[in-house]
Design a protein around this motif. Structure first.
Motif, PDB file in Angstrom:
ATOM      1  N   SER A   2       0.821  -1.208   0.000  1.00 20.34           N
ATOM      2  CA  SER A   2       0.000   0.000   0.000  1.00 20.34           C
ATOM      3  C   SER A   2       0.856   1.260   0.000  1.00 20.34           C
ATOM      4  CB  SER A   2      -0.903   0.004   1.232  1.00 20.34           C
ATOM      5  OG  SER A   2      -1.646   1.198   1.284  1.00 20.34           O
ATOM      6  N   ILE A   3       0.384   2.279  -0.719  1.00 21.57           N
ATOM      7  CA  ILE A   3       1.042   3.584  -0.695  1.00 21.57           C
ATOM      8  C   ILE A   3       0.474   4.455   0.430  1.00 21.57           C
ATOM      9  CG2 ILE A   3       1.577   3.563  -3.158  1.00 21.57           C
ATOM     10  CD1 ILE A   3      -0.767   5.655  -3.459  1.00 21.57           C
ATOM     11  N   VAL A   4      -0.624   4.004   1.048  1.00 21.89           N
ATOM     12  CA  VAL A   4      -1.316   4.796   2.060  1.00 21.89           C
ATOM     13  C   VAL A   4      -0.647   4.607   3.414  1.00 21.89           C
ATOM     14  CG1 VAL A   4      -3.514   5.220   3.199  1.00 21.89           C
ATOM     15  CG2 VAL A   4      -3.474   4.613   0.778  1.00 21.89           C
ATOM     16  N   LYS A   5      -0.157   5.702   3.969  1.00 25.00           N
ATOM     17  CA  LYS A   5       0.469   5.712   5.297  1.00 25.00           C
ATOM     18  C   LYS A   5      -0.432   6.536   6.211  1.00 25.00           C
ATOM     19  CE  LYS A   5       4.039   3.625   3.566  1.00 25.00           C
ATOM     20  NZ  LYS A   5       3.550   2.391   2.997  1.00 25.00           N
ATOM     21  N   ASN A   6      -0.878   5.920   7.300  1.00 30.15           N
ATOM     22  CA  ASN A   6      -1.872   6.571   8.145  1.00 30.15           C
ATOM     23  C   ASN A   6      -1.791   5.997   9.553  1.00 30.15           C
ATOM     24  OD1 ASN A   6      -4.235   8.234   8.604  1.00 30.15           O
ATOM     25  ND2 ASN A   6      -5.431   6.355   8.599  1.00 30.15           N
ATOM     26  N   GLU A   7      -0.913   6.558  10.371  1.00 32.72           N
ATOM     27  CA  GLU A   7      -0.755   6.082  11.744  1.00 32.72           C
ATOM     28  C   GLU A   7      -0.939   7.246  12.711  1.00 32.72           C
ATOM     29  OE1 GLU A   7      -0.625   2.956  12.628  1.00 32.72           O
ATOM     30  OE2 GLU A   7      -0.553   2.342  10.525  1.00 32.72           O
ATOM     31  N   ALA A   8      -1.769   7.032  13.711  1.00 32.82           N
ATOM     32  CA  ALA A   8      -2.001   8.053  14.726  1.00 32.82           C
ATOM     33  C   ALA A   8      -0.780   8.192  15.617  1.00 32.82           C
ATOM     34  CB  ALA A   8      -3.217   7.679  15.561  1.00 32.82           C
ATOM     35  N   LYS A   9      -0.481   9.429  15.977  1.00 38.03           N
ATOM     36  CA  LYS A   9       0.591   9.682  16.943  1.00 38.03           C
ATOM     37  C   LYS A   9      -0.010   9.850  18.341  1.00 38.03           C
ATOM     38  CE  LYS A   9       3.903  11.666  13.680  1.00 38.03           C
ATOM     39  NZ  LYS A   9       3.200  11.259  12.487  1.00 38.03           N
ATOM     40  N   LEU A  10      -1.173  10.506  18.419  1.00 37.16           N
ATOM     41  CA  LEU A  10      -1.860  10.686  19.695  1.00 37.16           C
ATOM     42  C   LEU A  10      -2.678   9.433  19.969  1.00 37.16           C
ATOM     43  CD1 LEU A  10      -3.143  14.356  19.198  1.00 37.16           C
ATOM     44  CD2 LEU A  10      -1.061  13.607  20.357  1.00 37.16           C
ATOM     45  N   LYS A  11      -2.455   8.805  21.119  1.00 39.02           N
ATOM     46  CA  LYS A  11      -3.083   7.512  21.385  1.00 39.02           C
ATOM     47  C   LYS A  11      -3.864   7.494  22.700  1.00 39.02           C
ATOM     48  CE  LYS A  11       0.171   5.334  18.429  1.00 39.02           C
ATOM     49  NZ  LYS A  11       0.243   4.218  17.630  1.00 39.02           N
ATOM     50  N   ASN A  12      -4.363   8.604  23.109  1.00 43.67           N
ATOM     51  CA  ASN A  12      -5.191   8.745  24.295  1.00 43.67           C
ATOM     52  C   ASN A  12      -6.412   7.821  24.193  1.00 43.67           C
ATOM     53  OD1 ASN A  12      -7.654   9.927  25.482  1.00 43.67           O
ATOM     54  ND2 ASN A  12      -6.328  11.575  26.168  1.00 43.67           N
ATOM     55  N   PRO A  13      -6.818   7.146  25.281  1.00 43.93           N
ATOM     56  CA  PRO A  13      -7.961   6.224  25.221  1.00 43.93           C
ATOM     57  C   PRO A  13      -9.278   6.884  24.775  1.00 43.93           C
ATOM     58  CG  PRO A  13      -6.776   5.951  27.299  1.00 43.93           C
ATOM     59  CD  PRO A  13      -6.166   7.118  26.595  1.00 43.93           C
ATOM     60  N   ILE A  14      -9.478   8.136  25.138  1.00 46.73           N
ATOM     61  CA  ILE A  14     -10.699   8.838  24.712  1.00 46.73           C
ATOM     62  C   ILE A  14     -10.654   9.084  23.207  1.00 46.73           C
ATOM     63  CG2 ILE A  14     -12.024  10.983  24.907  1.00 46.73           C
ATOM     64  CD1 ILE A  14     -11.136  11.025  27.893  1.00 46.73           C
ATOM     65  N   LEU A  15      -9.512   9.525  22.702  1.00 40.63           N
ATOM     66  CA  LEU A  15      -9.363   9.721  21.257  1.00 40.63           C
ATOM     67  C   LEU A  15      -9.567   8.404  20.525  1.00 40.63           C
ATOM     68  CD1 LEU A  15      -6.303  12.143  21.001  1.00 40.63           C
ATOM     69  CD2 LEU A  15      -8.733  12.690  20.791  1.00 40.63           C
ATOM     70  N   LYS A  16      -9.030   7.333  21.064  1.00 37.86           N
ATOM     71  CA  LYS A  16      -9.181   6.009  20.456  1.00 37.86           C
ATOM     72  C   LYS A  16     -10.660   5.635  20.359  1.00 37.86           C
ATOM     73  CE  LYS A  16      -7.383   1.295  20.893  1.00 37.86           C
ATOM     74  NZ  LYS A  16      -8.500   0.411  21.086  1.00 37.86           N
ATOM     75  N   ALA A  17     -11.415   5.888  21.405  1.00 38.39           N
ATOM     76  CA  ALA A  17     -12.849   5.561  21.413  1.00 38.39           C
ATOM     77  C   ALA A  17     -13.613   6.389  20.382  1.00 38.39           C
ATOM     78  CB  ALA A  17     -13.427   5.770  22.813  1.00 38.39           C
ATOM     79  N   ILE A  18     -13.287   7.665  20.292  1.00 38.58           N
ATOM     80  CA  ILE A  18     -13.949   8.532  19.299  1.00 38.58           C
ATOM     81  C   ILE A  18     -13.584   8.078  17.892  1.00 38.58           C
ATOM     82  CG2 ILE A  18     -14.066  10.881  18.370  1.00 38.58           C
ATOM     83  CD1 ILE A  18     -13.558  11.824  21.325  1.00 38.58           C
TER      84      ILE A  18
END
Length: 163
Positions: A2-18
Motif C-alpha cells: 500500500s502507498i497509504v500511510k496513516n498512523e495516529a501519533k496521539l493515542k489517548n484512550p478517549i481519542l481512540k474511542a472517538i
C-alpha cells in the motif's frame, strides 16, 4: 504494498474511542458501496449525491449555529479542539475568507485499511466522503481544494477552503 500511510501519533484512550466510532461509520460507507457494486451500481453514482446531501444539511446547520458564513465560523463550529485532536489537525490559516487545515491522521482511512480495501478503493471512498466537506464549504460560500490526501498516498490531507 500500500502507498497509504496513516498512523495516529496521539493515542489517548478517549481519542481512540472517538476514532473507533468514526471508523464504524466509514465501514458503513464501504459496505454499502461494496454491496451496491455487487448489484452493478457505480459507487460514485449514489455515494456522491447522498454524501453531498449530508454535507449540505450539516453545513446549513453549522452556519445557523455559528451565526455567520465566515470561514472563521466554520473553524469554530466544525474544526473544534476535540476534532483537531482526533484528526491530528494543524490550523494553518484561518481568516474570514480562507481556512487551511492539515490533517495528519484519518480514522476513515484507518477503517478502510482494516477492512482490507485496496488503495484504489480507499481513494474512491475518500472522494465520496469528501463530497460532504465540499458541500459544507458551499454553505459558507467557499470552495474546497484538496491538494494533498492521505487516502491517495500523501503524508497529510491538506484542506484549503477559500472564497
Amino acid at each position: 504494498m500500500s502507498i497509504v500511510k496513516n498512523e495516529a501519533k496521539l493515542k489517548n484512550p478517549i481519542l481512540k474511542a472517538i476514532r473507533e466510532q468514526l471508523e464504524h461509520r466509514a465501514l458503513w460507507l464501504y459496505l454499502l458501496c461494496d454491496e451496491a457494486g455487487k448489484l452493478g451500481l457505480n459507487w460514485e453514482d449514489f455515494g456522491n449525491p447522498a454524501v453531498s446531501r449530508c454535507g449540505i444539511s450539516q453545513g446549513t446547520e453549522l452556519v445557523k449555529k455559528g451565526g455567520t458564513d465566515s470561514l472563521k465560523g466554520l473553524r469554530k463550529t466544525l474544526f473544534t479542539k476535540a476534532a483537531q485532536w482526533v484528526f491530528e489537525m494543524d490550523i494553518v490559516k484561518s481568516t474570514d475568507t480562507e481556512l487551511f487545515i492539515d490533517f495528519h491522521y484519518c480514522p476513515l482511512v484507518k477503517s478502510w485499511q482494516k477492512a482490507g480495501c485496496t488503495d484504489e478503493e480507499i481513494a474512491r471512498l475518500c472522494d465520496i466522503a469528501m463530497c460532504g466537506d465540499h458541500n459544507i464549504g458551499k454553505c459558507y460560500g467557499a470552495q474546497l481544494d484538496l491538494p494533498k490526501c492521505i487516502a491517495k498516498g500523501d503524508d497529510i490531507c491538506a484542506l484549503r477552503y477559500h472564497k
